[in-house]
Enzyme design. Sequence first.
Site, short mmCIF file in Angstrom:
data_model
loop_
_atom_site.label_atom_id
_atom_site.label_comp_id
_atom_site.label_asym_id
_atom_site.label_seq_id
_atom_site.Cartn_x
_atom_site.Cartn_y
_atom_site.Cartn_z
CG HIS A 66 -1.79 1.18 1.35
ND1 HIS A 66 -1.91 1.88 2.51
CD2 HIS A 66 -2.56 1.80 0.44
CE1 HIS A 66 -2.74 2.89 2.31
NE2 HIS A 66 -3.14 2.86 1.07
CE1 TYR A 74 12.06 12.90 -16.51
CE2 TYR A 74 13.29 14.94 -16.49
CZ TYR A 74 12.64 13.95 -17.18
OH TYR A 74 12.57 14.01 -18.55
CG ASP A 126 -3.39 5.14 -1.40
OD1 ASP A 126 -4.41 5.05 -0.68
OD2 ASP A 126 -2.26 5.30 -0.93
#
Length: 145
Positions: free
Chosen positions: A22, A116, A66
């Site tokens: 998770h 990035y 999520d």
Amino acid sequence: MLNGIPKILSPELLKVLCEMGHSDRLVIGDGNFPVPTMGKDAVIIRADGHGVPELLDAILEVFPLDPYVDKPVHLMEVMPGDNVETPIWDEYKKIIAKHDERGANAIGYYERFEFYEQTKTVYCIIASGEQALYANIMLQKGVVK
């Protein structure tokens, strides 16, 4: 091969998706994404013959987003002055809506260099053969029920 598992998900990718917990994140990078540079601490999986939409749809078949964060999906913003259209983002919105009731509301955006930096902390980077520009996408895993 297994019943009910999209054939595009390789055994290696299935293993990694299963290992992730998770809140772990993964990136599906387009063909221009600097996978070796960004993935020094991540599992790297090659999927060169596949586009991001196909991979995204297959992954979301087995990978819940999520529910405890507002934006479990992030895209890389187009750099100011870059005259690039991103019609692939509309495809992503449709795919996400198919798998998560929040649809496009589940999507956030990171400025290119922030994307990035965030990528340097992900569990896995999938290197696709996607030719569309700004087609990189980051997913945060939810709880499997």
